[in-house]
Design a protein around this motif. Structure first.
Motif, PDB file in Angstrom:
ATOM      1  N   GLY A   1       2.507   2.431  -2.709  1.00 46.14           N
ATOM      2  CA  GLY A   1       1.951   3.896  -3.586  1.00 46.14           C
ATOM      3  C   GLY A   1       0.780   4.329  -3.644  1.00 46.14           C
ATOM      4  O   GLY A   1       0.964   5.903  -3.456  1.00 46.14           O
ATOM      5  N   TRP A   2      -0.236   3.837  -2.919  1.00 43.74           N
ATOM      6  CA  TRP A   2      -1.634   5.242  -2.078  1.00 43.74           C
ATOM      7  C   TRP A   2      -1.334   5.722  -1.529  1.00 43.74           C
ATOM      8  O   TRP A   2      -1.456   7.096  -0.907  1.00 43.74           O
ATOM      9  CB  TRP A   2      -2.297   3.614  -1.850  1.00 43.74           C
ATOM     10  N   LEU A   3      -0.574   5.148  -0.560  1.00 43.08           N
ATOM     11  CA  LEU A   3      -0.020   6.229   0.356  1.00 43.08           C
ATOM     12  C   LEU A   3       0.622   6.874   0.371  1.00 43.08           C
ATOM     13  O   LEU A   3       0.377   8.259   0.650  1.00 43.08           O
ATOM     14  CB  LEU A   3       0.568   5.393   2.103  1.00 43.08           C
TER      15      LEU A   3
ATOM     16  N   ALA B   1       0.366   8.361  -2.170  1.00 47.92           N
ATOM     17  CA  ALA B   1       0.201   9.794  -3.527  1.00 47.92           C
ATOM     18  C   ALA B   1      -1.068  10.028  -3.349  1.00 47.92           C
ATOM     19  O   ALA B   1      -1.757  10.668  -4.255  1.00 47.92           O
ATOM     20  CB  ALA B   1      -0.335   8.499  -5.209  1.00 47.92           C
ATOM     21  N   ARG B   2      -1.230  10.122  -2.119  1.00 45.58           N
ATOM     22  CA  ARG B   2      -2.730  10.494  -1.623  1.00 45.58           C
ATOM     23  C   ARG B   2      -2.870  11.965  -1.095  1.00 45.58           C
ATOM     24  O   ARG B   2      -3.661  12.613  -1.929  1.00 45.58           O
ATOM     25  CB  ARG B   2      -2.842  10.062   0.139  1.00 45.58           C
TER      26      ARG B   2
ATOM     27  N   TYR C   1       0.550  -1.868  -0.303  1.00 45.91           N
ATOM     28  CA  TYR C   1      -0.426   0.115   0.388  1.00 45.91           C
ATOM     29  C   TYR C   1       0.777   1.109  -0.093  1.00 45.91           C
ATOM     30  O   TYR C   1       0.542   2.437   0.601  1.00 45.91           O
ATOM     31  CB  TYR C   1      -1.136  -0.021   0.887  1.00 45.91           C
TER      32      TYR C   1
ATOM     33  N   CYS D   1       1.328   6.490   7.328  1.00 44.87           N
ATOM     34  CA  CYS D   1      -0.505   6.725   6.954  1.00 44.87           C
ATOM     35  C   CYS D   1      -1.527   7.351   7.371  1.00 44.87           C
ATOM     36  O   CYS D   1      -2.192   7.630   7.293  1.00 44.87           O
ATOM     37  CB  CYS D   1      -0.921   4.851   7.840  1.00 44.87           C
TER      38      CYS D   1
ATOM     39  N   SER E   1      -3.021  11.628   7.892  1.00 43.86           N
ATOM     40  CA  SER E   1      -2.932  11.837   6.984  1.00 43.86           C
ATOM     41  C   SER E   1      -2.316  13.053   6.748  1.00 43.86           C
ATOM     42  O   SER E   1      -1.350  13.432   8.208  1.00 43.86           O
ATOM     43  CB  SER E   1      -4.315  12.108   6.106  1.00 43.86           C
TER      44      SER E   1
END
Length: 202
Positions: free
Chosen positions: A42-44, A46-47, A40, A99, A101
């Motif tokens: 990449g998703w983290l 790219a947020r 995860y 993780c 934000s």
């Protein structure tokens, strides 16, 4: 009935050794946490709106950070068990922070590189601990470690995905960070009596 294979017999004998099952479980949890992070990452990263190219560069930097951690671990004094516990415990805060934000790509990349370096160091320490616990069955010990790696990928991806679906990034942080903490607790838990030789190796 067919006789059990030598490999199966070796693994069964290995698991009866002092501290071996604990080591295997600790490895499974640590690899679940690290592999879940990789799945995860990449998703983290790219947020915040980072481009695919920028995220790709960040992931490449994290991959490169693995090797220095691996090399430095070879020169880290102390017993393998103490190193494994310390590295797993030290990995929980940065994965939770990753993780969270609000991080920009540079800070997120730095956190992922730190985690990768710790993973490289943990690989060396975990292998040394497994060989020490394995005693006269080093091949079976490394086979068990390979199973822990493969199981960790499956467990990390599945647990991370379920956490993300149910509670978003905070739940993912709890799942991955919690797995690192559990790994440290399992590796650091007291075991039954050990022989003097194995106690010295650990």
């Amino acid at each position: 009935s067919p006789a059990p294979s030598p490999a199966g017999t070796s693994v069964a004998a290995l698991l009866r050794g002092p501290g071996v099952a604990r080591w295997a479980l600790g490895e499974l949890l640590a690899y679940a946490a690290w592999c879940g992070t990789l799945v995860y990452a990449g998703w983290l990263l790219a947020r915040g709106g980072a481009s695919a190219g920028s995220v790709g560069v960040a992931l490449a930097a994290a991959g490169a950070a693995y090797m220095p951690g691996n090399l430095l671990a070879r020169r880290w004094p102390g017993r393998p068990r103490a190193r494994v516990v310390a590295i797993a415990a030290a990995s929980a805060p940065p994965v939770a922070a990753l993780c969270a934000s609000g991080w920009g790509l540079p800070a997120g990349t730095a956190l992922l590189c730190l985690l990768s370096a710790l993973a490289g160091a943990r690989t060396m320490a975990g292998s040394a601990l497994g060989l020490s616990a394995g005693g006269a069955l080093p091949v079976a010990a490394m086979g068990l470690r390979t199973a822990a790696v493969q199981g960790g990928y499956l467990l990390g991806a599945a647990t991370g995905g379920a956490a993300l679906a149910l509670g978003g990034a905070p739940a993912l942080a709890a799942a991955l960070g919690g797995a690192f903490v559990l790994s440290a607790a399992v590796h650091g838990a007291p075991s039954g009596p050990l022989t003097a030789a194995r106690r010295g190796g650990e």
